[in-house]
Each structure stands twice: as structure tokens, then as C-alpha cells.
Design a protein around this motif. Structure first.
Motif, mmCIF file in Angstrom:
data_model
loop_
_atom_site.group_PDB
_atom_site.id
_atom_site.type_symbol
_atom_site.label_atom_id
_atom_site.label_comp_id
_atom_site.label_asym_id
_atom_site.label_seq_id
_atom_site.Cartn_x
_atom_site.Cartn_y
_atom_site.Cartn_z
ATOM 1 N N ASN A 168 -32.642 -66.422 13.941
ATOM 2 C CA ASN A 168 -33.622 -65.342 13.840
ATOM 3 C C ASN A 168 -33.051 -64.083 14.499
ATOM 4 O OD1 ASN A 168 -35.789 -63.596 13.987
ATOM 5 N ND2 ASN A 168 -37.106 -64.974 15.171
ATOM 6 N N PRO A 169 -32.846 -63.001 13.725
ATOM 7 C CA PRO A 169 -32.219 -61.804 14.299
ATOM 8 C C PRO A 169 -33.087 -61.086 15.332
ATOM 9 C CG PRO A 169 -32.989 -61.360 12.064
ATOM 10 C CD PRO A 169 -33.153 -62.832 12.293
ATOM 11 N N LYS A 170 -34.368 -61.444 15.406
ATOM 12 C CA LYS A 170 -35.261 -60.775 16.344
ATOM 13 C C LYS A 170 -35.289 -61.431 17.730
ATOM 14 C CE LYS A 170 -38.306 -58.921 12.767
ATOM 15 N NZ LYS A 170 -39.691 -58.838 12.235
ATOM 16 N N LEU A 171 -34.602 -62.564 17.869
ATOM 17 C CA LEU A 171 -34.518 -63.213 19.173
ATOM 18 C C LEU A 171 -33.631 -62.398 20.118
ATOM 19 C CD1 LEU A 171 -34.099 -66.976 18.236
ATOM 20 C CD2 LEU A 171 -36.085 -65.902 19.301
ATOM 21 N N PRO A 172 -33.808 -62.556 21.424
ATOM 22 C CA PRO A 172 -32.939 -61.849 22.369
ATOM 23 C C PRO A 172 -31.465 -62.143 22.112
ATOM 24 C CG PRO A 172 -34.795 -62.839 23.515
ATOM 25 C CD PRO A 172 -34.856 -63.342 22.106
ATOM 26 N N ALA A 173 -30.651 -61.111 22.211
ATOM 27 C CA ALA A 173 -29.216 -61.248 21.948
ATOM 28 C C ALA A 173 -28.486 -61.768 23.183
ATOM 29 C CB ALA A 173 -28.642 -59.902 21.531
ATOM 30 N N ALA A 174 -27.251 -62.182 22.960
ATOM 31 C CA ALA A 174 -26.389 -62.572 24.076
ATOM 32 C C ALA A 174 -26.185 -61.386 25.006
ATOM 33 C CB ALA A 174 -25.043 -63.055 23.546
ATOM 34 N N ARG A 175 -25.949 -61.678 26.259
ATOM 35 C CA ARG A 175 -25.593 -60.604 27.181
ATOM 36 C C ARG A 175 -24.265 -59.992 26.738
ATOM 37 N NH1 ARG A 175 -26.734 -63.905 32.775
ATOM 38 N NH2 ARG A 175 -28.936 -64.388 32.357
ATOM 39 N N LYS A 176 -24.171 -58.694 26.915
ATOM 40 C CA LYS A 176 -23.015 -57.959 26.421
ATOM 41 C C LYS A 176 -21.708 -58.542 26.939
ATOM 42 C CE LYS A 176 -21.083 -53.279 26.118
ATOM 43 N NZ LYS A 176 -21.285 -51.849 26.499
ATOM 44 N N GLU A 177 -21.651 -58.865 28.230
ATOM 45 C CA GLU A 177 -20.405 -59.371 28.814
ATOM 46 C C GLU A 177 -20.053 -60.752 28.260
ATOM 47 O OE1 GLU A 177 -23.738 -60.347 31.797
ATOM 48 O OE2 GLU A 177 -23.183 -58.703 30.441
ATOM 49 N N ALA A 178 -21.067 -61.561 27.943
ATOM 50 C CA ALA A 178 -20.811 -62.892 27.398
ATOM 51 C C ALA A 178 -20.252 -62.804 25.989
ATOM 52 C CB ALA A 178 -22.093 -63.717 27.416
ATOM 53 N N LEU A 179 -20.869 -61.961 25.150
ATOM 54 C CA LEU A 179 -20.388 -61.802 23.785
ATOM 55 C C LEU A 179 -18.995 -61.189 23.760
ATOM 56 C CD1 LEU A 179 -21.042 -62.113 20.798
ATOM 57 C CD2 LEU A 179 -22.072 -59.840 20.848
ATOM 58 N N GLN A 180 -18.762 -60.215 24.624
ATOM 59 C CA GLN A 180 -17.449 -59.568 24.683
ATOM 60 C C GLN A 180 -16.368 -60.575 25.061
ATOM 61 O OE1 GLN A 180 -17.017 -56.349 23.816
ATOM 62 N NE2 GLN A 180 -14.804 -56.541 24.034
ATOM 63 N N ALA A 181 -16.672 -61.415 26.039
ATOM 64 C CA ALA A 181 -15.704 -62.431 26.467
ATOM 65 C C ALA A 181 -15.402 -63.420 25.348
ATOM 66 C CB ALA A 181 -16.232 -63.169 27.696
ATOM 67 N N LEU A 182 -16.425 -63.729 24.552
ATOM 68 C CA LEU A 182 -16.247 -64.721 23.494
ATOM 69 C C LEU A 182 -15.371 -64.210 22.364
ATOM 70 C CD1 LEU A 182 -17.353 -67.604 22.727
ATOM 71 C CD2 LEU A 182 -18.952 -66.388 21.230
ATOM 72 N N VAL A 183 -15.541 -62.946 21.985
ATOM 73 C CA VAL A 183 -14.840 -62.430 20.798
ATOM 74 C C VAL A 183 -13.527 -61.718 21.134
ATOM 75 C CG1 VAL A 183 -16.998 -62.209 19.527
ATOM 76 C CG2 VAL A 183 -16.105 -60.238 20.780
ATOM 77 N N THR A 184 -13.253 -61.486 22.414
ATOM 78 C CA THR A 184 -12.006 -60.824 22.800
ATOM 79 C C THR A 184 -10.847 -61.803 22.758
ATOM 80 O OG1 THR A 184 -13.156 -59.254 24.236
ATOM 81 C CG2 THR A 184 -10.809 -59.564 24.637
ATOM 82 N N ARG A 185 -9.768 -61.406 22.126
ATOM 83 C CA ARG A 185 -8.591 -62.279 22.069
ATOM 84 C C ARG A 185 -7.716 -62.072 23.303
ATOM 85 N NH1 ARG A 185 -5.910 -63.087 16.111
ATOM 86 N NH2 ARG A 185 -7.778 -63.730 14.999
#
Length: 296
Positions: free
Chosen positions: A147-164
Motif C-alpha cells: 500500500n503506497p499510503k503506508l509510512p515509508a522507510a526512514r530515509k537513512e535506512a532506504l539509502q543504506a539499502l540501495v547504496t552500492r
């Protein structure tokens, strides 16, 4: 190294416990090898009386790699999803669910308890919805509905996940893995530094394949909102989620439990997006107890 031909591709798997016991299939998440299931949890589940099978998803670990197959960029996929278009991706979460069923087929297992973590939980949702006759029970660990309306991941968590990582040198890869684990891990159950670095090093030496997660991510984004599908799930379901998960906020687990008829929900304070040793006994007891109740 045990491999089976599942859904037309080679899938690497491991088994623990008595082969005569009820089967339990563990499905791991985004960009993660089967080794991210802690050995202690696997052995605890086996000790609870299950034949525990964990496997590397396609495009990761020692399973089949889709070399050279490009996925659309994240920005393009996100924009398409927002206007109701489904981007064309190398494969879908439904395909990955069929992989799991293919593993059961290859091992001649008619039915199994399904346990999915994070993206593995999304795959598990597809298994429960599409192959209910193969499922004895379903347990979801820190996953969500899409559901796109749910709270998103914290910015630092998402950044850490997608950064190579900045390079493929072993020390750099280990440092990067430790950073990621710390960023998304459990504030109430911090990992021991030496154990964390040792596990990360073992994972890096087992396999490093940064292209796979890109295609995993495209499958997640393209899958969209699964709430309608979840409302049709009839498999006995348990949802486990950490109240302090920075990557997949707890609302995702709560909404999953609300959507699946009869689903049970348990949330744990201090638990993030990992499987800490301190929670192994609790999680094994919850998963095993749910599995037994589902078949009694």
C-alpha cells in the motif's frame, strides 16, 4: 552444494532436521542470501520438530543469475506505478513464488509451512494466495502489503539499502555490510560487533552479486498494492513485526494482519529489520506454535 531445478532455473538450498518431519520453507528477502537466516534460528525450528528448508532466491547467493538482463530505473518505475502503469521487469514476485513451489516439487514435498521475511514475506503472500493447497500455514516477518499510503522507510535506512559499496574489495564490502546491518537493525538488540563482521565476511566470500538486488527491487516496485490479493488468503497466518523497524515500518505488518482473514499479529518493542540472537527462542516458539496450531 545441493541444487534443484525449480521453475526452470537452478536453486541452491539447504535442509535441517528430520526429513520425516513436517516441512517448513524459509524465504529470505531483498538481496539477501539464505545465510541471513541465522543458523541458531534454523536449528531451533528443526529442534521444534520441523524439516527446515532455506534457499537462495533467484539472482542471489548460489542460485541462478540473470546476467545482463536490465531492469528499469527506480525513478521510472516509481513514476509509472503512481499513474497506474505496470513497468516491464525481468521477473515478478509471482515468478519468485513459483520458484519456492518449484523447490517443494523438486524435493517431493506436497505441503509445507511457509515463512517469509521482508521481500520473502511478499513472496510468501503470493505463495499463500496462489498455492493455498501447498501451504500448511504462513508466517510473515517484517513485511508489508505494498500500500503506497503506508509510512515509508526512514530515509537513512532506504539509502543504506540501495547504496552500492564503493568498490568490490573485501574490506570495503564487509564495512558496507556492517553499516547496512547497523542502520536497519534492532535498537533494542544490537548485534555483537565481532559476530556481525564475521557473518558479513562469510556472506561476502560466499557470493557477491550486486546486479541481483537491482532486479529484486524492480520486482517489488512492479508488484504494487497486494491488499486485494491478501483479503482472499485462507491459509492460517501469523504476522510478526518489530515496533522499531526503520526499513519496513510496523504499520505494514499491522495492515497485513488486518487484510488476511483470521490472521494473528504479534509486535515486539525494540525489534528492527534483522533477526537478533536474543529473539531466536521467541521467534522459533512463535513460528512453531503457529504451525502446530494450524495443523491440529
Amino acid at each position: 552444494m545441493p541444487q534443484v531445478k525449480a521453475n526452470g532455473i537452478d536453486i541452491h538450498y539447504e535442509e535441517h532436521g528430520d526429513p520425516g518431519n513436517p516441512a517448513m520453507l524459509l524465504i529470505m528477502g531483498f538481496g539477501a542470501q539464505l545465510t541471513l537466516w541465522p543458523d541458531e534460528l534454523v536449528e531451533a525450528l528443526a529442534g521444534e520438530g520441523f524439516r527446515v528448508i532455506r534457499y537462495d532466491n533467484r539472482d542471489i547467493g548460489l542460485s541462478h543469475k540473470f546476467h545482463g538482463v536490465k531492469a528499469p530505473g527506480l525513478v521510472k518505475m516509481t513514476l509509472m506505478s503512481k499513474i497506474g502503469l505496470t513497468p516491464k521487469v525481468p521477473y515478478t514476485l509471482a515468478d519468485m513464488a513459483a520458484d519456492g513451489i518449484g523447490v517443494l516439487d523438486a524435493l517431493e514435498i506436497e505441503k509445507a509451512h511457509i515463512v517469509g521475511a521482508s521481500m520473502g514475506g511478499m513472496i510468501g503472500q503470493h505463495v499463500a494466495a496462489t498455492y493455498p493447497d501447498r501451504c500448511l500455514s504462513y508466517t510473515q516477518i517484517f513485511s508489508t502489503t505494498g500500500n503506497p499510503k503506508l509510512p515509508a522507510a526512514r530515509k537513512e535506512a532506504l539509502q543504506a539499502l540501495v547504496t552500492r559499496p564503493q568498490s568490490d574489495e573485501e574490506d570495503v564490502l564487509v564495512d558496507h555490510g556492517v553499516m547496512l546491518a547497523r542502520t536497519i537493525g534492532s535498537p533494542g538488540y544490537p548485534s555483537d560487533e565481532e559476530r556481525l563482521r564475521e557473518r558479513t565476511l562469510t556472506s561476502v566470500r560466499r557470493s557477491f552479486y550486486p546486479e541481483g538486488p537491482t532486479r529484486h527491487l524492480s520486482a517489488i516496485v512492479a508488484d504494487g498494492d497486494r491488499r486485494e490479493m491478501l483479503r482472499k488468503v485462507e491459509v492460517p497466518t501469523l504476522v510478526l513485526h518489530g515496533e522499531d523497524d526503520p526499513l519496513v515500518p510496523c504499520e505494514g505488518g499491522r495492515e497485513t494482519a488486518e487484510c488476511i482473514p483470521g490472521a494473528k499479529l504479534k509486535t515486539i518493542p525494540g525489534w528492527g529489520h534483522d533477526l537478533p540472537l536474543e529473539l531466536v527462542d521467541t521467534l522459533a516458539s512463535d513460528i512453531a506454535g503457529h504451525a502446530r496450531m494450524a495443523t491440529n
